[in-house]
Design an enzyme around this catalytic site. Structure first.
Site, PDB file in Angstrom:
ATOM      1  N   GLU A 133      59.577  24.995  -7.339  1.00  0.00           N
ATOM      2  CA  GLU A 133      60.822  25.145  -6.564  1.00  0.00           C
ATOM      3  C   GLU A 133      61.195  23.868  -5.824  1.00  0.00           C
ATOM      4  OE1 GLU A 133      57.790  25.419  -3.470  1.00  0.00           O
ATOM      5  OE2 GLU A 133      57.903  26.232  -5.490  1.00  0.00           O
TER       6      GLU A 133
ATOM      7  N   HIS B 184      54.185  24.050  -7.277  1.00  0.00           N
ATOM      8  CA  HIS B 184      55.450  24.412  -6.625  1.00  0.00           C
ATOM      9  C   HIS B 184      56.653  23.867  -7.394  1.00  0.00           C
ATOM     10  CE1 HIS B 184      54.019  26.216  -2.804  1.00  0.00           C
ATOM     11  NE2 HIS B 184      52.935  25.516  -3.092  1.00  0.00           N
TER      12      HIS B 184
ATOM     13  N   CYS C   8      52.262  29.762  -6.571  1.00  0.00           N
ATOM     14  CA  CYS C   8      51.188  29.482  -5.611  1.00  0.00           C
ATOM     15  C   CYS C   8      50.532  30.769  -5.094  1.00  0.00           C
ATOM     16  CB  CYS C   8      51.702  28.604  -4.486  1.00  0.00           C
ATOM     17  SG  CYS C   8      50.368  27.773  -3.569  1.00  0.00           S
TER      18      CYS C   8
END
Length: 257
Positions: A233, A231, A123
């Protein structure tokens, strides 16, 4: 000094907490690096001149720090890269920025490339990577003709905001297509800025259906330098493609070690 567990640097944001600046990294990033890449997260404060922090000779300091590390992970953030960093004027005065992080991360990127340290950027980190190489950004993608709104639905809870938002087309034969085992997948979408001009030396790995670049890598397959706009994660362990990205990052770090 040698060590068996990779040390992976994560630069911090500078956030205001009850009127005081704190250097912070989201736990989801720390968790993904620790468990997805099997490394020890090493938080790097934004050692640039700020409201309460005097200027330091951070170029020398950061080189010494990086010499002790095995990988560099650039996390996302609410703050955006300052447009001045890519030669643009601020389009809206309320754009959240973090000038101390800009100063720190852009130096870290240049040094990590010079020192051949693997990089994974997410990001804001993805946008920083493009800017560091000389690229530019759209400050408000939703205002650019031809692109749709890539921001999250703020009326939803956190899980709702991070749910899969759109298809993503992976470059055939690219790193991400190999990791995904497909040429089309789905990703979340939680960003207002995006790539305008991709910097020289970077190779497009994926695009959104509207054509916006969603991922790129260094145009040198012998090195691991990967940036993604979404994202991965978020709940990475439950999404095989996301888990594969962090594993590949960790594998590249261990190979270099």
């Amino acid at each position: 000094m040698t060590h068996s567990i990779p040390l992976i640097g994560i630069p911090a944001d500078v956030k205001d907490v009850k009127g005081m600046p704190f250097h912070c990294v989201g736990e989801k990033y720390i968790n993904a690096v620790a468990h997805g890449s099997q490394g020890f997260p090493f938080i790097i404060p934004a050692l640039a001149e700020g409201e309460q922090l005097q200027a330091v000779d951070s170029a020398v300091d950061l080189r010494e720090v990086l010499s002790k590390l095995d990988g560099l992970f650039l996390p996302g953030s609410v703050a955006n890269v300052d447009p001045a960093r890519y030669g643009a004027e601020l389009e809206t005065p309320d754009l959240p920025r973090d000038l101390q992080r800009d100063e720190t991360t852009l130096q870290l990127i240049h040094l990590a490339i010079e020192m051949d340290i693997p990089i994974l950027a997410v990001c804001r980190g993805f946008q920083e990577l493009n800017v560091a190489f000389g690229g530019t950004l759209h400050q408000q993608v939703q205002e650019v003709e031809g692109y749709f709104d890539h921001r999250e639905d703020s009326t939803l809870d956190t899980a709702g905001q991070y749910q899969m938002a759109h298809d993503m087309h992976l470059t055939p034969g690219g790193l991400l297509a190999k990791l995904a085992g497909a040429e089309v997948t789905q990703v979340n979408s939680i960003h207002g800025q995006g790539i305008d001009r991709l910097a020289d030396g970077l190779f497009v790995e994926a695009r959104a259906p509207d054509g916006l670049i969603e991922a790129f890598r260094l145009d040198d397959e012998s090195r691991f330098v990967l940036g993604v706009q979404w994202h991965p994660e978020w709940q990475f362990a439950q999404t095989p493609f996301y888990a594969a990205i962090f594993k590949a990052f960790g594998d590249a770090i261990r190979q270099r070690m």
